[in-house]
Scaffold this active site. Structure first.
Site, PDB file in Angstrom:
ATOM      1  N   HIS A   1       0.747  -1.115  -0.067  1.00  0.00           N
ATOM      2  CA  HIS A   1       0.031  -0.103   0.153  1.00  0.00           C
ATOM      3  C   HIS A   1       0.914   1.184  -0.093  1.00  0.00           C
ATOM      4  CE1 HIS A   1      -2.576   3.162   1.463  1.00  0.00           C
ATOM      5  NE2 HIS A   1      -3.737   2.165   1.129  1.00  0.00           N
TER       6      HIS A   1
ATOM      7  N   CYS B   1      -3.724   2.956  -4.410  1.00  0.00           N
ATOM      8  CA  CYS B   1      -4.998   3.372  -3.802  1.00  0.00           C
ATOM      9  C   CYS B   1      -4.882   4.988  -4.102  1.00  0.00           C
ATOM     10  CB  CYS B   1      -4.454   3.727  -2.021  1.00  0.00           C
ATOM     11  SG  CYS B   1      -5.583   4.818  -0.973  1.00  0.00           S
TER      12      CYS B   1
ATOM     13  N   HIS C   1      -7.822   0.230  -4.197  1.00  0.00           N
ATOM     14  CA  HIS C   1      -8.476   1.286  -3.113  1.00  0.00           C
ATOM     15  C   HIS C   1      -9.052   2.405  -3.961  1.00  0.00           C
ATOM     16  CE1 HIS C   1      -6.507  -0.077   0.872  1.00  0.00           C
ATOM     17  NE2 HIS C   1      -7.201  -0.943   0.318  1.00  0.00           N
TER      18      HIS C   1
ATOM     19  N   ASP D   1     -12.863   2.856  -0.725  1.00  0.00           N
ATOM     20  CA  ASP D   1     -12.075   3.305   0.529  1.00  0.00           C
ATOM     21  C   ASP D   1     -12.842   4.266   1.558  1.00  0.00           C
ATOM     22  OD1 ASP D   1     -10.007   2.819   2.276  1.00  0.00           O
ATOM     23  OD2 ASP D   1      -8.485   3.842   1.021  1.00  0.00           O
ATOM     24  N   HIS D   2     -12.199   4.733   2.636  1.00  0.00           N
ATOM     25  CA  HIS D   2     -12.696   5.752   3.431  1.00  0.00           C
ATOM     26  C   HIS D   2     -14.047   6.181   3.096  1.00  0.00           C
ATOM     27  CE1 HIS D   2      -8.312   6.089   5.397  1.00  0.00           C
ATOM     28  NE2 HIS D   2      -8.773   5.011   5.388  1.00  0.00           N
TER      29      HIS D   2
ATOM     30  N   TYR E   1     -14.701   4.508   8.308  1.00  0.00           N
ATOM     31  CA  TYR E   1     -15.356   3.164   7.843  1.00  0.00           C
ATOM     32  C   TYR E   1     -16.787   2.997   8.437  1.00  0.00           C
ATOM     33  CZ  TYR E   1     -10.524   2.069   6.617  1.00  0.00           C
ATOM     34  OH  TYR E   1      -9.395   1.960   6.157  1.00  0.00           O
TER      35      TYR E   1
END
Length: 359
Positions: A198, A236, A265, A310-311, A324
Site C-alpha cells: 500500500h 490507492c 482502493h 475506501d474511506h 469506515y
C-alpha cells in the site's frame, strides 16, 4: 473486477449481514486483529475467519493487513525472527485459500490525518489533513489516535522507536525494504500469493519519519527490487492522489499493463492547498480525482482483481470508526459498480463498431 468491503471482524459495528446486502458485493477485506504484530497467525484463526465469511455467501478476497514489524523497517538484527514469522504467516494464509495480502512499509504510523470529523457543507463529516496542524502535533504526547495506527505502542515505546529512526533516512529505509522483499517474495511465489504494498498515506514525510512509496518513480523502483508477478501494488487513489503530481490514470495503465496491480482502493479526496486535503464522496464532482477516468484506466488494462470503496464520510447520523461507516462506503461501492458497467458496455460497443467498420 471484484467489489469488496473492509470488515474489522466481530468487533466491527457493521455486520456481514449488512455488507452482503450492498448490490454487487462479493468479497471481504479483513485480517486477524488479536495476534501481536510480528507473531505468526495461527491457521485455526485464519480458517475460522474464512468460514465465518463464507457462511454469509461472501469470500475473503484480501487480507489487509499483515503488519510489518518495526524491527524489520529499522533493519535491526532481531528482524530475522520477524521475517521468518512473516514467511510462515504467508504459508498459513495460503493454506486457507488466501491469494492476496496487502501490507505497508510506513514507519511507526499508518495513514495520518489531522481531523477525524472535518465538517462538510452538507452536514456530513470526513477525515482531513492540514499540513499546518500536523506540523504542530507531537505524536509522543498522544495528541491523536487513528484507526489505522497500532494502538499497542505506549509513550515509552514511541520514544524508543523515534530514537531508532533518527539514523534511518530514505535510502536506509529502501535498503531495509529491499532486504524484506527479497526474503518474502520467494515464499509468496511458492505459495502462489500476490503481495500488494500500500502506498504511503499521505505520500510525504510526517513527523520527521521517511516515506518512500509515494509516486511512479518510487513504485517502479520498488517493483524492480524483485521483478516478480507476485510482487505488486495495492493502488490507492486517495493516498497517491493527495499529491497533484501523480497522474493516476497514467500510473494505472503503466503498472496495470505489467500486471502488477493486485488490489485497488478507490477513494476520492479534495485537495485544498499545499499538502492540505479532505476526503469526499466517491463521485468525481466532489473531489479532485476523476473516478470515471480511474475506472476507464482499469478497464483498459483488463483489471480483474479486488477493489474496495475506501474511506467514506459519516452521513445520515451514523457513528462509528472514522472513515469506515457503512452508508457512504455502500454508496461508493454502488457508484463504482455503475461506472464499471458503463465503461465495460461502452468498451464492448466500441469493439463492435470497430469490427463493423473493418468488415
Amino acid at each position: 473486477m471484484e467489489m469488496s468491503f473492509r470488515w474489522y471482524g466481530d468487533s466491527d459495528p457493521i455486520s456481514l449481514d449488512y455488507i452482503r446486502q450492498i448490490p454487487g458485493m462479493k468479497g471481504i477485506v479483513s485480517a486477524i486483529y488479536d495476534v501481536p504484530v510480528g507473531e505468526v497467525w495461527p491457521v485455526e484463526k485464519i480458517q475460522a475467519l474464512v468460514d465465518k465469511i463464507t457462511k454469509k455467501g461472501l469470500v475473503l478476497s484480501v487480507i489487509e493487513s499483515v503488519p510489518v514489524h518495526e524491527h524489520i523497517k529499522l533493519g535491526l538484527p532481531t528482524r530475522e525472527r520477524y521475517i521468518e514469522n512473516y514467511q510462515q504467516t504467508i504459508r498459513n494464509l495460503a493454506s486457507c485459500g488466501i491469494q492476496t495480502i496487502c501490507y505497508n512499509f510506513m514507519p511507526v504510523f499508518d495513514w495520518t490525518r489531522s481531523s477525524l470529523e472535518h465538517p462538510l457543507p452538507d452536514g456530513s463529516t470526513c477525515l482531513s489533513y492540514e499540513k499546518a496542524i500536523v506540523e504542530k502535533m507531537d505524536p509522543l504526547q498522544g495528541e491523536l489516535s487513528l484507526p489505522g495506527w497500532d494502538e499497542s505502542y505506549q509513550k515509552e515505546d514511541l520514544e524508543i522507536l523515534f530514537d531508532h529512526y533518527r539514523s534511518v533516512d530514505e535510502e536506509q529505509l529502501w535498503e531495509n525494504l529491499a532486504y524484506f522483499i527479497k526474503k518474502i517474495i520467494p515464499v509468496a511465489e511458492e505459495e502462489d500469493v500476490k503481495m500488494a504494498i500500500h502506498p504511503d498515506d499521505p505520500p510525504w514525510s510526517i513527523f520527521g519519519l521517511p516515506r518512500i512509496i509515494t509516486n511512479k518513480e518510487n513504485l517502479t523502483r520498488f517493483l524492480n527490487i524483485v521483478d516478480s508477478d507476485h510482487n505488486g501494488l495495492c493502488f490507492c487513489t486517495g493516498s497517491l492522489g493527495a499529491s497533484p503530481t501523480n497522474d493516476l490514470p497514467e500510473m494505472i495503465r503503466y503498472f496495470g499493463e505489467k500486471q502488477r496491480i493486485h488490489f485497488m482502493h478507490a477513494r476520492n479526496i479534495k485537495r485544498t492547498g499545499d499538502q492540505d486535503f479532505h476526503e469526499s464522496a466517491h463521485m468525481s464532482a466532489y473531489g479532485s480525482i476523476d473516478m470515471y477516468e480511474i475506472m476507464k484506466a482499469l478497464s483498459d488494462v483488463d483489471f480483474k482483481g479486488p477493489i474496495r470503496p475506501d474511506h467514506g464520510r459519516m452521513i445520515w447520523g451514523e457513528t462509528g470508526k472514522p472513515g469506515y461507516g457503512l452508508y457512504d462506503r455502500a454508496l461508493g461501492a454502488v457508484y463504482l459498480g455503475g461506472l464499471w458497467e458503463a465503461v465495460q458496455k461502452t468498451k464492448a460497443l466500441d469493439s463492435k463498431i470497430s469490427t463493423y467498420m473493418e468488415a
